[in-house]
Enzyme design. Structure first.
Site, PDB file in Angstrom:
ATOM      1  N   TYR A 164       0.845  -1.201   0.000  1.00  7.42           N
ATOM      2  CA  TYR A 164       0.000   0.000   0.000  1.00  7.42           C
ATOM      3  C   TYR A 164       0.877   1.247   0.000  1.00  7.42           C
ATOM      4  O   TYR A 164       2.004   1.231   0.476  1.00  7.42           O
ATOM      5  CB  TYR A 164      -1.030   0.005   1.133  1.00  7.42           C
ATOM      6  CG  TYR A 164      -0.540  -0.172   2.551  1.00  7.42           C
ATOM      7  CD1 TYR A 164       0.168   0.823   3.212  1.00  7.42           C
ATOM      8  CD2 TYR A 164      -0.857  -1.327   3.261  1.00  7.42           C
ATOM      9  CE1 TYR A 164       0.569   0.666   4.519  1.00  7.42           C
ATOM     10  CE2 TYR A 164      -0.454  -1.501   4.579  1.00  7.42           C
ATOM     11  CZ  TYR A 164       0.256  -0.496   5.201  1.00  7.42           C
ATOM     12  OH  TYR A 164       0.651  -0.654   6.508  1.00  7.42           O
ATOM     13  N   CYS A 165       0.362   2.303  -0.605  1.00 10.29           N
ATOM     14  CA  CYS A 165       1.090   3.563  -0.781  1.00 10.29           C
ATOM     15  C   CYS A 165       2.502   3.319  -1.321  1.00 10.29           C
ATOM     16  O   CYS A 165       3.493   3.715  -0.708  1.00 10.29           O
ATOM     17  CB  CYS A 165       1.138   4.349   0.529  1.00 10.29           C
ATOM     18  SG  CYS A 165       1.593   6.095   0.326  1.00 10.29           S
ATOM     19  N   PRO A 166       2.615   2.656  -2.482  1.00  5.46           N
ATOM     20  CA  PRO A 166       3.946   2.348  -3.013  1.00  5.46           C
ATOM     21  C   PRO A 166       4.688   3.595  -3.477  1.00  5.46           C
ATOM     22  O   PRO A 166       4.081   4.560  -3.935  1.00  5.46           O
ATOM     23  CB  PRO A 166       3.636   1.426  -4.200  1.00  5.46           C
ATOM     24  CG  PRO A 166       2.262   1.820  -4.641  1.00  5.46           C
ATOM     25  CD  PRO A 166       1.534   2.220  -3.380  1.00  5.46           C
TER      26      PRO A 166
END
Length: 281
Positions: free
Chosen positions: A148-150
């Protein structure tokens, strides 16, 4: 990493430790704190500052997340799982905060030549490497697809992400922020965000490409190092590491002069959050 070492090597680090304030400490207060400190530092009214913080069961969404087609259903799901939901005042996408996640902000003044964005990220990466150098592991900074949120400064060990870094700048001040998953299950946190996106998108076409989350790409430091490493353990390592770079660490809270600015910032952030979540009346 000599340049990042020069940023860490300050005559003094002001320490604002908010890692044990408990469940009543709201994430919106954190963003107001960093904006306030960043402004003070940018004006030259404060030393470089390290702020540490923990928030219980909070999902922090990015601005793009607030445009999801079925956002309300996604938020309802998160609330049913006992998570608060806010929208932060900077870029990025959804991240999970809870009692097992330590957040750290490094706040310092821009130099005359300017501090490029990569140097800000490198400084935080270097700090974390120094904190954990007694473990025989390589901490890489690269995008972990499926997390998540790369981003290009995801911190990982053996291709499993345990931390993400963001950056914010305000009038001559730089704030580099990181979340460090200390304990708990990284894959369970990722599965929660995956399920949120599935409910908030429901297969619809979107202008923005949201991440397809693969929970196994994420882990906590305790899982990766096969040893319990608590938030408190990381705090001790953080302070000891900063002592190597600065002769003086000064515990602090907001000054009398900073409090009015904090209150103004907090109200602005609350209003912006309510607008992003469609809570305005």
């Amino acid at each position: 990493m000599s340049n990042s070492r020069s940023i860490l090597s300050q005559p003094e680090w002001r320490i604002v430790d908010q890692s044990s304030l408990g469940p009543t400490f709201h994430a919106l207060q954190s963003f107001a704190m960093d904006d306030t400190l960043c402004t003070s530092i940018g004006k030259g009214e404060s030393a470089a500052t390290m702020r540490s913080w923990v928030h219980h069961n909070t999902i922090v969404l990015g601005i793009q997340d607030s445009r999801l087609p079925h956002l309300e259903e996604g938020i309802s799901f998160l609330k049913e799982n006992n998570f608060n939901v806010i929208v932060r005042n900077s870029g990025g996408l959804a991240v999970v905060l809870d009692e097992g996640v330590l957040n750290v902000s490094l706040l310092f003044q821009e130099t005359e030549k300017g501090i490029d964005i990569d140097l800000g990220y490198d400084t935080m990466w270097h700090l974390i490497q120094e904190m954990l150098k007694d473990y025989d592991v390589t901490i890489e900074a690269k995008e972990i697809v499926g997390s998540y949120c790369p981003g290009s400064y995801d911190l990982s060990i053996r291709d499993q992400k345990f931390a993400g870094i963001s950056q914010r700048r305000i009038r001559g001040g730089v704030a580099v922020q990181i979340y460090l998953c200390a304990t708990g299950s990284g894959s369970e946190r990722a599965a929660l965000v995956r399920d949120f996106y599935n409910l908030a998108i429901q297969g619809e076409e979107t202008r923005f490409t949201y991440p397809e989350i693969v929970p196994s790409t994420m882990a906590s430091l305790s899982e990766l190092l096969d040893e319990t490493i608590t938030v408190q353990d990381l705090m001790m390592r953080l302070l000891k590491t900063l002592q190597q770079f600065a002769p003086k660490l000064t515990p602090s809270q907001l000054t009398i002069d900073e409090i009015p600015l904090y209150e103004t910032n907090l109200q602005r952030i609350i209003d912006r959050n309510n607008k992003a979540l469609g809570l305005e009346k």
